[in-house]
Design an enzyme around this catalytic site. Structure first.
Site, short mmCIF file in Angstrom:
data_model
loop_
_atom_site.label_atom_id
_atom_site.label_comp_id
_atom_site.label_asym_id
_atom_site.label_seq_id
_atom_site.Cartn_x
_atom_site.Cartn_y
_atom_site.Cartn_z
CB CYS A 170 -32.90 16.15 -9.11
SG CYS A 170 -31.80 18.19 -8.52
N1 LIG Z 1 -30.86 19.26 -14.22
C1 LIG Z 1 -31.29 17.96 -13.87
O1 LIG Z 1 -30.95 17.90 -12.85
C2 LIG Z 1 -32.85 18.46 -13.07
C3 LIG Z 1 -33.72 19.94 -13.22
N2 LIG Z 1 -34.83 19.61 -14.05
C4 LIG Z 1 -35.64 20.72 -14.28
O2 LIG Z 1 -36.23 20.91 -15.76
C5 LIG Z 1 -35.83 21.89 -16.61
C6 LIG Z 1 -35.15 21.80 -17.75
O3 LIG Z 1 -33.61 22.00 -16.99
P1 LIG Z 1 -32.65 21.35 -17.44
O4 LIG Z 1 -32.87 20.20 -18.96
O5 LIG Z 1 -31.44 21.17 -16.56
O6 LIG Z 1 -31.65 22.98 -18.14
P2 LIG Z 1 -31.05 23.08 -18.83
O7 LIG Z 1 -30.52 24.46 -19.04
O8 LIG Z 1 -30.09 22.39 -19.50
O9 LIG Z 1 -31.57 23.12 -20.45
C7 LIG Z 1 -32.77 24.20 -20.81
C8 LIG Z 1 -33.52 24.52 -22.30
O10 LIG Z 1 -34.44 25.57 -21.89
C9 LIG Z 1 -34.80 25.61 -22.99
N3 LIG Z 1 -34.99 27.45 -22.94
C10 LIG Z 1 -34.34 28.39 -22.23
N4 LIG Z 1 -34.91 29.29 -21.84
C11 LIG Z 1 -35.71 29.03 -23.20
C12 LIG Z 1 -36.78 30.67 -22.89
N5 LIG Z 1 -36.45 31.72 -22.91
N6 LIG Z 1 -38.11 29.55 -24.12
C13 LIG Z 1 -38.13 28.67 -24.16
N7 LIG Z 1 -37.01 28.01 -23.97
C14 LIG Z 1 -36.06 27.81 -23.33
C15 LIG Z 1 -32.96 25.96 -23.72
O11 LIG Z 1 -33.19 25.84 -25.13
P3 LIG Z 1 -31.92 26.78 -26.45
O12 LIG Z 1 -30.72 25.84 -25.58
O13 LIG Z 1 -32.09 26.40 -27.49
O14 LIG Z 1 -31.59 28.32 -25.88
C16 LIG Z 1 -32.86 24.40 -23.21
O15 LIG Z 1 -33.65 23.17 -24.42
C17 LIG Z 1 -35.61 22.56 -15.74
O16 LIG Z 1 -37.25 22.93 -15.16
C18 LIG Z 1 -34.41 22.17 -13.99
O17 LIG Z 1 -35.05 22.55 -13.63
C19 LIG Z 1 -35.65 18.82 -12.69
C20 LIG Z 1 -34.69 18.09 -12.31
C21 LIG Z 1 -33.46 17.38 -12.74
C1 LIG Z 2 -27.07 21.90 -8.79
C2 LIG Z 2 -28.03 22.63 -8.94
O1 LIG Z 2 -27.89 23.22 -9.10
N1 LIG Z 2 -29.19 21.55 -8.44
C3 LIG Z 2 -30.97 22.58 -8.63
C4 LIG Z 2 -31.97 21.89 -9.23
C5 LIG Z 2 -32.45 21.33 -10.16
C6 LIG Z 2 -33.62 21.26 -10.78
O2 LIG Z 2 -34.38 19.66 -10.11
O3 LIG Z 2 -34.57 22.13 -9.86
P1 LIG Z 2 -35.82 22.27 -10.61
O4 LIG Z 2 -37.10 22.23 -9.28
O5 LIG Z 2 -35.66 24.02 -10.65
O6 LIG Z 2 -36.62 21.70 -11.39
C7 LIG Z 2 -30.87 23.62 -8.05
O7 LIG Z 2 -30.17 23.60 -6.95
O8 LIG Z 2 -31.64 24.49 -8.33
#
Ligand SMILES: NC(=O)C1=CN([C@@H]2O[C@H](COP(=O)(O)OP(=O)(O)OC[C@H]3O[C@@H](n4cnc5c(N)ncnc54)[C@H](OP(=O)(O)O)[C@@H]3O)[C@@H](O)[C@H]2O)C=CC1
Ligand SMILES: CC(=O)N[C@@H](CCC(=O)OP(=O)(O)O)C(=O)O
Length: 352
Positions: free
Chosen positions: A155
């Site tokens: 992000c």
């Molecule tokens: N949040 C954000 O703004 C952004 C996030 N990202 C990236 O996107 C990805 C997802 O982030 P986000 O949606 O925020 O994460 P969440 O923590 O909200 O969700 C994580 C998901 O991964 C699953 N999970 C966790 N541990 C395991 C495991 N050991 N094996 C299999 N599945 C697992 C969980 O399943 P369950 O609930 O069933 O355990 C859940 O569905 C990450 O890599 C994050 O860095 C990228 C850009 C922005």
């Molecule tokens: C507020 C907050 O905690 N933000 C996350 C950014 C999430 C994200 O985009 O990170 P990935 O590269 O892991 O997909 C952080 O700084 O780690």
């Protein structure tokens, strides 16, 4: 369009924040059928147990992650999992003929040594990772259109790189001068429990973190270097701000040519983004607010030139879960399938 002629899509990590955004978007997409939702601790539960507000629309159970089942049911797979897990799944899914969109950091780096250093874990999937394309449509449209493995950007990198790209591509700034000061809402940390994201820990306070070592620094630097055609080393400081969604990145750089005026820079941005429906350039003197992007796939850019210091200041606002994550991944899928890049993506925020 009948279900049989729709594109079959799986979401792995459907229970998380990225997952639920994808469910919401893909469910409403006219060309897509959601054929599999996968999770870890949530496996076996109904999706609407977790997200009751979607009960009238989504009637599916979250299943354990099984790559054979996923590949049988879906042509396209979104992996919305914590960093480090996609590299154990993508090679098999690709071999089985799937197109993979990974939302984690696993496939964002061309130089895997950089990944290994910053993520402190060794990689064994080098040849697969070399095939991956960085999924920022505004910069790599042509490559995304033919890729089978797309590493969707983080992000902070999305907000920062969209702010910087025209300056880097046109050679307008002193490369060592780039400073990115960014603020993110708490959903950026995902749905998993984390002490510092508890309301009582993060409400009514603004704090910086990851200073000089946040893992998005090398991601931004690698893409910035590609755009500039030479090595870029920059300063990136993220902050956590007590709101649920949104990122505001304020980017400072020193201009090479002190003779340019703000209108020249705006003209360059307009030309650079003329075919980018999700980048909204603001007129002179208007600066973006994260609320404008809330729930949409838009990136709002406001541009200022401080003639006194010779610095250009670009403000970039996105919704971290949309243009910063799920929305952008769908934009990339639209491109990959040859569909309109805006299809199925919300255009306007409900603010105020
Ligand atoms: N949040 C954000 O703004 C952004 C996030 N990202 C990236 O996107 C990805 C997802 O982030 P986000 O949606 O925020 O994460 P969440 O923590 O909200 O969700 C994580 C998901 O991964 C699953 N999970 C966790 N541990 C395991 C495991 N050991 N094996 C299999 N599945 C697992 C969980 O399943 P369950 O609930 O069933 O355990 C859940 O569905 C990450 O890599 C994050 O860095 C990228 C850009 C922005
Ligand atoms: C507020 C907050 O905690 N933000 C996350 C950014 C999430 C994200 O985009 O990170 P990935 O590269 O892991 O997909 C952080 O700084 O780690």
């Amino acid at each position: 369009m009948g279900t049989e002629s729709k594109l079959s899509v799986a979401i792995v990590g459907a229970s998380g924040y990225g997952g639920v955004q994808l469910v919401r978007l893909l469910h409403a997409h006219p060309r897509i059928a959601l054929t599999y939702l996968g999770g870890n601790s949530s496996a076996g539960r109904s999706f609407t147990d977790l997200y009751p507000q979607l009960a009238p629309f989504v009637d599916q159970v979250i299943e354990p992650i099984d790559l054979d089942v996923i590949a049988e049911r879906a042509k396209v797979v979104f992996l919305a999992l914590p960093n480090g897990l996609a590299q154990g799944m993508a090679p098999t899914l690709l071999e089985k003929g799937c197109i993979v969109f990974d939302l984690s950091a696993d496939y964002r780096f061309r130089n895997l040594q950089t990944y290994e250093t910053w993520y402190k874990s060794a990689r064994s999937d080098h040849s697969v990772a070399q095939e991956a394309v960085y999924g920022l449509p505004e910069l790599f449209r042509d490559r995304i259109a033919t890729a089978n493995l797309i590493g969707c950007p983080g992000c902070y990198p999305t907000a920062s790189l969209l702010a910087l790209a025209p300056l880097l591509k046109q050679g307008l700034i002193q490369l060592e001068s780039v400073v990115i000061d960014a603020k993110s809402g708490t959903s950026g940390g995902g749905r998993q429990e984390k002490l510092h994201l508890l309301h009582s820990e993060c409400d009514n306070t603004l704090s910086a973190y990851g200073i000089a070592h946040h893992r998005h620094t090398p991601e931004i630097e690698e893409v910035a270097s590609t755009l500039a055609g030479q090595n870029v080393i920059l300063q990136f400081t993220p902050h956590l701000i007590p709101m649920t969604r949104g990122i505001l990145a304020t980017v400072y750089c020193t201009m090479r040519d002190p003779g340019l005026v703000r209108e020249d820079i705006l003209t360059i941005y307009r030309a650079f983004y003329r075919q980018s429906p999700w980048v909204r350039l603001l007129p002179s003197g208007i600066y973006p607010s994260t609320k404008w992007a809330w729930g949409t796939n838009a990136c709002y850019l406001g541009i200022e030139l401080d003639e006194r210091t010779g610095r250009v200041i670009v403000l970039s606002a996105i919704d971290n879960l949309m243009k910063g994550q799920a929305g952008q991944a769908l934009q990339a899928l639209n491109l990959r399938m040859g569909w309109d890049e805006t299809e199925g993506l919300p255009d306007l925020s409900f603010y105020p």
